[in-house]
Design a protein around this motif. Structure first.
Motif, PDB file in Angstrom:
ATOM      1  N   THR A  85       3.442 -20.006  16.007  1.00 19.70           N
ATOM      2  CA  THR A  85       4.460 -20.152  14.968  1.00 19.70           C
ATOM      3  C   THR A  85       4.617 -18.850  14.184  1.00 19.70           C
ATOM      4  N   GLU A  86       3.499 -18.225  13.883  1.00 18.64           N
ATOM      5  CA  GLU A  86       3.558 -16.960  13.135  1.00 18.64           C
ATOM      6  C   GLU A  86       4.291 -15.883  13.934  1.00 18.64           C
ATOM      7  N   ASP A  87       4.005 -15.801  15.240  1.00 19.73           N
ATOM      8  CA  ASP A  87       4.703 -14.824  16.088  1.00 19.73           C
ATOM      9  C   ASP A  87       6.199 -15.088  16.102  1.00 19.73           C
ATOM     10  N   ALA A  88       6.566 -16.376  16.170  1.00 16.18           N
ATOM     11  CA  ALA A  88       7.987 -16.731  16.177  1.00 16.18           C
ATOM     12  C   ALA A  88       8.650 -16.331  14.869  1.00 16.18           C
ATOM     13  N   VAL A  89       7.936 -16.562  13.759  1.00 16.50           N
ATOM     14  CA  VAL A  89       8.461 -16.183  12.441  1.00 16.50           C
ATOM     15  C   VAL A  89       8.658 -14.669  12.367  1.00 16.50           C
ATOM     16  N   ARG A  90       7.691 -13.923  12.851  1.00 13.24           N
ATOM     17  CA  ARG A  90       7.781 -12.457  12.820  1.00 13.24           C
ATOM     18  C   ARG A  90       8.972 -11.959  13.654  1.00 13.24           C
ATOM     19  N   ASP A  91       9.146 -12.523  14.834  1.00 15.70           N
ATOM     20  CA  ASP A  91      10.282 -12.127  15.683  1.00 15.70           C
ATOM     21  C   ASP A  91      11.605 -12.428  14.984  1.00 15.70           C
ATOM     22  N   PHE A  92      11.680 -13.604  14.374  1.00 13.19           N
ATOM     23  CA  PHE A  92      12.897 -13.986  13.660  1.00 13.19           C
ATOM     24  C   PHE A  92      13.156 -13.025  12.494  1.00 13.19           C
ATOM     25  N   GLN A  93      12.117 -12.728  11.726  1.00 13.04           N
ATOM     26  CA  GLN A  93      12.277 -11.831  10.585  1.00 13.04           C
ATOM     27  C   GLN A  93      12.752 -10.452  11.031  1.00 13.04           C
ATOM     28  N   ALA A  94      12.203  -9.964  12.138  1.00 16.37           N
ATOM     29  CA  ALA A  94      12.598  -8.648  12.635  1.00 16.37           C
ATOM     30  C   ALA A  94      14.074  -8.631  13.016  1.00 16.37           C
ATOM     31  N   ASP A  95      14.533  -9.679  13.690  1.00 16.24           N
ATOM     32  CA  ASP A  95      15.933  -9.745  14.110  1.00 16.24           C
ATOM     33  C   ASP A  95      16.879  -9.890  12.931  1.00 16.24           C
ATOM     34  N   GLN A  96      16.402 -10.505  11.845  1.00 13.95           N
ATOM     35  CA  GLN A  96      17.247 -10.737  10.677  1.00 13.95           C
ATOM     36  C   GLN A  96      17.152  -9.610   9.650  1.00 13.95           C
ATOM     37  N   GLY A  97      16.348  -8.591   9.944  1.00 15.79           N
ATOM     38  CA  GLY A  97      16.215  -7.477   9.014  1.00 15.79           C
ATOM     39  C   GLY A  97      15.397  -7.815   7.780  1.00 15.79           C
ATOM     40  N   LEU A  98      14.523  -8.808   7.892  1.00 16.32           N
ATOM     41  CA  LEU A  98      13.674  -9.203   6.770  1.00 16.32           C
ATOM     42  C   LEU A  98      12.321  -8.494   6.855  1.00 16.32           C
ATOM     43  N   ALA A  99      11.552  -8.581   5.783  1.00 16.25           N
ATOM     44  CA  ALA A  99      10.192  -8.059   5.806  1.00 16.25           C
ATOM     45  C   ALA A  99       9.384  -8.857   6.824  1.00 16.25           C
ATOM     46  N   VAL A 100       8.761  -8.162   7.754  1.00 18.15           N
ATOM     47  CA  VAL A 100       8.030  -8.840   8.834  1.00 18.15           C
ATOM     48  C   VAL A 100       6.591  -9.062   8.386  1.00 18.15           C
ATOM     49  N   ASP A 101       6.336 -10.255   7.805  1.00 17.70           N
ATOM     50  CA  ASP A 101       4.992 -10.575   7.331  1.00 17.70           C
ATOM     51  C   ASP A 101       4.458 -11.888   7.897  1.00 17.70           C
ATOM     52  N   GLY A 102       5.270 -12.618   8.672  1.00 15.33           N
ATOM     53  CA  GLY A 102       4.819 -13.871   9.260  1.00 15.33           C
ATOM     54  C   GLY A 102       4.737 -15.019   8.289  1.00 15.33           C
ATOM     55  N   LEU A 103       5.235 -14.840   7.069  1.00 11.55           N
ATOM     56  CA  LEU A 103       5.226 -15.892   6.055  1.00 11.55           C
ATOM     57  C   LEU A 103       6.618 -16.491   5.921  1.00 11.55           C
TER      58      LEU A 103
END
Length: 259
Positions: A85-103
Motif C-alpha cells: 500500500t505504501e509503494d502504491a501511495v508513493r507511486d501515486f504521489q509521484a505521478d500527481q506531483g505531490l511530496a513522496v512520503d508514503g503517507l
C-alpha cells in the motif's frame, strides 16, 4: 560555627532542587514538541488525520480501493496499510506531483478524491448510445453466422431457397431473411443494389465471386465467418470453404455488408 555552615549548604542545595523541579515541565514540553511523530505531509497540526504504514481499518481499505481504481494497487483489499500500500501511495504521489512520503494526508486524500470524481463523470458522460449500435450489430452478425452454420449439410438444389435445398444465392437470401433483412434474389443484383461495399470482410459480411459460371457480374457468394473462411452453398451443399485456395482467389470480386 560549623552548624551555621551546614545550614547554608542545605539552603543552597534546596534552592537548586526547587529550580530544577520548576524548569523540568518546560524542558519536557520542548523536547516533546521537537520529537512529535504526528507531523503531517504538509506540516499541519497533529490533529489532522493521517494514514501510514501499520494502520488498519475501513479508511485504509477505502484508500486501497481508490488506488486500485487508478491502477496503482493490485493486491488484496484487506484494509491493512503495509509495504504494498505504501509503494502504491508513493507511486501515486509521484505521478500527481505531490511530496513522496508514503503517507495519506490531506493533499494525497484530496488528489485521490478528485481523480475518483473525474472518473465517475467521464463514465457518466461516455456511457450513452455509442456502444449500443456496436452491440446490436455484433448480435446481428452472430445471428447470421449461427443461422448459416445450422444449415451446413443442406443439399444443393438449383433455385432452392429453403432448408430442403439451396442454390448459392438462395442460401444467402434465406439466412438474411431470418434476421429481417430483405435482399434481391440473384447475386448479381445483390452485388449491384443491396448493402454497402467494404474494403475487407468482417464476420457476417457476404463475399462475392465472379466467373464461377457463364454469367455477367457476381455469380457466387458466401457468408464470411473469419479466418479467411466462408459458409456457402456449393455443389456439395452448404459447407465451410477456405477462401485462401487459388480457385476462390482467382474469382474473388469483393465484399458487402448487409447489416
Amino acid at each position: 560555627m560549623v552548624k551555621s555552615s551546614q545550614s547554608v549548604r542545605k539552603y543552597v542545595i534546596s534552592s537548586a532542587l526547587v529550580t530544577t523541579l520548576a524548569l523540568t515541565p518546560v524542558l519536557t514540553e520542548n523536547v516533546s514538541a521537537k520529537a512529535d511523530p504526528t507531523a503531517t505531509e504538509s506540516g499541519s497540526s497533529a490533529e489532522t488525520s493521517i494514514l501510514s504504514n501499520g494502520d488498519q481499518g475501513d479508511d485504509v481499505k477505502a484508500v486501497q480501493t481508490d488506488l486500485e481504481a487508478e491502477g496503482y494497487y493490485t493486491s488484496t483489499l484487506d484494509g491493512i496499510f503495509g509495504p504494498l500500500t505504501e509503494d502504491a501511495v508513493r507511486d501515486f504521489q509521484a505521478d500527481q506531483g505531490l511530496a513522496v512520503d508514503g503517507l495519506v494526508g490531506p493533499e494525497t486524500e484530496s488528489a485521490l478524491s478528485n481523480l475518483e470524481e473525474s472518473t465517475t463523470e467521464e463514465t457518466t458522460t461516455e456511457e450513452p448510445t455509442t456502444e449500443e449500435p456496436s452491440s446490436d450489430e455484433s448480435a446481428s452478425q452472430s445471428d447470421v453466422v449461427s443461422i448459416a452454420e445450422d444449415q451446413i449439410g443442406t443439399p444443393y438444389v438449383w433455385g432452392g431457397t429453403t432448408p430442403d435445398g439451396f442454390d448459392s444465392s438462395g442460401f444467402i437470401l434465406y439466412v438474411f431473411d431470418q434476421v429481417g433483412i430483405d435482399l434481391n434474389r440473384k447475386e448479381s443484383d445483390m452485388w449491384l443494389y443491396d448493402g454497402e461495399r467494404v474494403e475487407s470482410p468482417s464476420v457476417g459480411d457476404v463475399v462475392f465471386f465472379e466467373g464461377t459460371y457463364n454469367t455477367e457480374g457476381a455469380s457466387h457468394s458466401g457468408i464470411y465467418i473469419g479466418d479467411n473462411k466462408m459458409i456457402h452453398s456449393g455443389s456439395n451443399g452448404v459447407e465451410v470453404a477456405d477462401m485462401s485456395i487459388d480457385y476462390w482467389q482467382d474469382h474473388y470480386l469483393g465484399v458487402k455488408s448487409f447489416q
